[in-house]
Design an enzyme around this catalytic site. Structure first.
Site, mmCIF file in Angstrom:
data_model
loop_
_atom_site.group_PDB
_atom_site.id
_atom_site.type_symbol
_atom_site.label_atom_id
_atom_site.label_comp_id
_atom_site.label_asym_id
_atom_site.label_seq_id
_atom_site.Cartn_x
_atom_site.Cartn_y
_atom_site.Cartn_z
ATOM 1 N N SER A 214 61.186 58.647 37.698
ATOM 2 C CA SER A 214 60.408 57.670 36.945
ATOM 3 C C SER A 214 60.454 56.363 37.725
ATOM 4 O O SER A 214 61.484 55.679 37.745
ATOM 5 C CB SER A 214 60.983 57.481 35.540
ATOM 6 O OG SER A 214 60.296 56.445 34.858
ATOM 7 N N THR A 215 59.357 56.036 38.400
ATOM 8 C CA THR A 215 59.352 54.846 39.243
ATOM 9 C C THR A 215 59.475 53.555 38.433
ATOM 10 O O THR A 215 60.013 52.567 38.926
ATOM 11 C CB THR A 215 58.070 54.792 40.094
ATOM 12 O OG1 THR A 215 56.931 54.815 39.221
ATOM 13 C CG2 THR A 215 57.995 55.977 41.032
ATOM 14 N N CYS A 216 58.980 53.578 37.203
ATOM 15 C CA CYS A 216 59.058 52.371 36.365
ATOM 16 C C CYS A 216 60.502 52.004 36.058
ATOM 17 O O CYS A 216 60.838 50.834 35.895
ATOM 18 C CB CYS A 216 58.297 52.584 35.060
ATOM 19 S SG CYS A 216 56.517 52.769 35.264
ATOM 20 N N PHE A 217 61.365 53.030 35.949
ATOM 21 C CA PHE A 217 62.765 52.804 35.575
ATOM 22 C C PHE A 217 63.718 53.035 36.741
ATOM 23 O O PHE A 217 64.934 52.995 36.555
ATOM 24 C CB PHE A 217 63.141 53.711 34.404
ATOM 25 C CG PHE A 217 62.324 53.464 33.167
ATOM 26 C CD1 PHE A 217 62.580 52.365 32.369
ATOM 27 C CD2 PHE A 217 61.274 54.305 32.823
ATOM 28 C CE1 PHE A 217 61.829 52.116 31.225
ATOM 29 C CE2 PHE A 217 60.513 54.071 31.689
ATOM 30 C CZ PHE A 217 60.782 52.968 30.888
ATOM 31 N N PHE A 218 63.170 53.259 37.955
ATOM 32 C CA PHE A 218 63.992 53.444 39.149
ATOM 33 C C PHE A 218 65.071 54.504 38.892
ATOM 34 O O PHE A 218 66.260 54.251 39.054
ATOM 35 C CB PHE A 218 64.634 52.107 39.541
ATOM 36 C CG PHE A 218 65.254 52.082 40.913
ATOM 37 C CD1 PHE A 218 64.917 53.000 41.886
ATOM 38 C CD2 PHE A 218 66.194 51.104 41.231
ATOM 39 C CE1 PHE A 218 65.498 52.964 43.147
ATOM 40 C CE2 PHE A 218 66.777 51.049 42.485
ATOM 41 C CZ PHE A 218 66.435 51.982 43.445
#
Length: 263
Positions: A214-218
């Site tokens: 999840s790139t938004c939450f690294f």
């Protein structure tokens, strides 16, 4: 002479050159905006002609030219070739004009009068981050959910990441964070990197699911792979083939229409 000093202004322009200058103006705005938000951007620009010029450092013109055109340097070294000197002056004048457009774009977002407080290397590092992926720094900012830092699968993960090439590490970072560079130091991270345990079961035929991110939450969701080789094979396949992370960059028609003015 006077003409040479103002060559970047007096230089003849054509429609193609104007398009390039407008593109660099926009690039400067993007780079400045990214810098304000602490997002490193991968801009492999010449140190002398770009970063040292922006910080008003004195530069060695021959070394600066070598960064851009090694053939031009060789022509100058072959002798007092008047044509070579004219070509070199033309090249440097063009580069100065292009830099003016890039700097103008940055100035719309950042106070460029403060850039002289840094060296060229420092400004490059601030805006571009570290070109190498520091695995140990990434490990120090990592949190675990469902795993402990001494679990075998976690040990295998870090071993695999250390063994990756620089390009593979950039693919990994793009996969989990939609960026390909890390900040320069731990305090520059907006949030920790998270490794979460995948609760999916290994199938009866022994096949294991791919890791997800999840790139938004690294964050990386990592299955409990039975061995290091399986983890390496699955992780490399995921970072080299999964492209759904590109959806993070989808924009709507209004955003496209506003362009940089909507920043």
């Amino acid at each position: 002479d006077l003409m040479k000093s103002f060559s970047s202004i007096a230089h003849k322009k054509n429609e193609s050159a104007r398009e390039i200058e407008e593109a660099l103006l926009y690039l400067g705005r993007l780079a400045g905006t990214a810098c304000r938000h602490g997002i490193p951007v991968d801009l492999p620009l010449p140190l002398g002609m770009v970063w040292k010029r922006l910080t008003e450092e004195s530069i060695d013109m021959k070394e600066t030219l070598r960064e851009m055109d090694i053939l031009a340097v060789r022509r100058l070294q072959d002798g007092d070739d008047h044509d070579a000197t004219l070509v070199t002056d033309e090249l440097l004048a063009t580069q100065r004009r292009l830099l003016n457009s890039f700097a103008e774009g940055i100035s719309s977002v950042l106070p460029v009068e403060l850039l002289s407080a840094f060296t060229g290397e420092q400004l490059r590092d601030i805006m571009c981050g570290n070109p190498d992926i520091d695995v140990e720094m990434l490990r120090r900012v990592t949190e675990y959910e469902g795993y402990n830092n001494d679990d075998d699968v976690i040990s295998h993960f870090w071993e695999v990441l250390r063994e990756m090439t620089t390009s593979e590490r950039k693919l990994f970072l793009q996969f989990v964070w939609a960026r390909n560079r890390l900040p320069l130091k731990e305090s520059d991270f907006d949030a920790p990197f998270k490794i979460q345990k995948d609760t999916k079961f290994i199938q009866e035929d022994g096949d294991c699911p791919l890791p997800s991110a999840s790139t938004c939450f690294f964050s990386l969701t990592l299955p409990a792979y039975p061995d290091k080789e399986t983890l390496k094979r699955k992780l490399l396949f995921a970072i080299e083939n999964v492209t759904t992370m590109e959806s993070d960059y989808v924009t709507n028609d209004v955003e496209v229409g506003e362009g940089w003015r909507g920043l």
